[in-house]
Design an enzyme around this catalytic site. Sequence first.
Site: not given
Length: 467
Positions: A83, A85, A164
Amino acid sequence: MIKGFTRFLQSPGEHIKSLFGPQDAPAGGPVPRIIPRDEHPVSRQHFSDAALKVLYRLHNAGFEAFLVGGCIRDALLGRMPKDFDVATDATPDEVRDLFRNSRIIGRRFRIVHVRFGREVIEVTTFRGKPNDDHGDHIAQQSDDGMLLRDNVWGNIEEDALRRDFTINALYYNIADFSIHDFADGVRDIDARTLRLIGDPATRYREDPVRMLRAIRFAAKLDFSLARATEEPIEELAPLLLQVPPARLFDEVLKLFMGGHGVETFHLLREYGLFAMLFPEADEAFNELPWAESLIEQALASTDKRVQEERPVTPAFLFAALLWGPVQLRQSAHQRDDMPPIPALQAASQQVVSRQLQHVSIPKRFSLPMRDIWDLQQRLPSRRGKRVFQTRDHPRFRAAYDFLLLREAAGEIEPGLGDWWTAFQQADEHEQRRLLGKVDADPAGTPAPRKRRRRRRRKPRNPDDNNT
């Protein structure tokens, strides 16, 4: 692990000064460690063509463009990222104008999805820190500190601090192929440590789902939680009750269907998070000695299928997660003289209704899940045409696999699963023999249902017709 990086870590300050002078450091923000291309192993070969197209189009349009987060982390760990981003200083509307194959999604966090066939590249604008000047339509926080809306744009330094975990605050710059490390993420990768950026209790209150993400990354990467990161989790676990059930459904799929479900389940139990997601299942562990083992068996089967790149379905997993509560409620109904099948249907409805208050289950999964449960009543019935009707049911294979899990977990005695295994593989002659074997064995099929005595109708009074 990272080429040339040991030398870099021995004197990071000097290297930073050599890479960009103090006059170039961002005022008031974190000073990144910029790792040049020849000192890290991350290559454009790690990235999909779609991700590179997005990066280069943003860059050529005059915007900053970085790959960020998990894809960089995985590449540094020697894994092939799946994935991608992208973080940029372009606003969602500006990104939308650049890509006709994109759409803006979300209210809580506005992001852009750029679609290339089945692949979706998620593009986020650098986020800043909300302040009192921002209206509720831009930034909003609950009384408990949870972020309800966060669409304040900022710069890359501010964006890094909003991430985070330190290992996710890594940015790959398409302009010069360097990695910007804002929170010692590379050092934590080398130490295999998962660490929150900022005060953990505050960050968990901002978004309680971060506790689930901490567990998921620890299980997936085989990392240890930093002491400060793990300490508040058990106390703050009830904050998950404030998260919308629909969002938690997505998180549960990530937790249990990523190929590391067994370890994830153990960590969720250890930190008191599983009870917030599946309270009735957690309660069943105290009453049913096989309930926990059944879930572990289901998760182990799911992990194996994911690793073998075989299809998995949430319906099967949810069937295992909630079977213990269903059995407890069904037994209670049967003690009240309700027949087994209505008792199972009533128990299923009650368990699902309660579960939807915590983690939503879309009907495309809850209906097959209930079929799997219903077939557990039919599998022991192996006489006449019924056995072929059961075998031809669309959910038979899932129900059969579920039956094997129940036997392996010790809920029911083994034997029925072997019979169905043999019946599926047998030819017509062997099937007749297996059916005859059941007929000859009184213990091989459930006791026949008691027939209700039919009440005799009272004879009609002929005078009633004259009224």
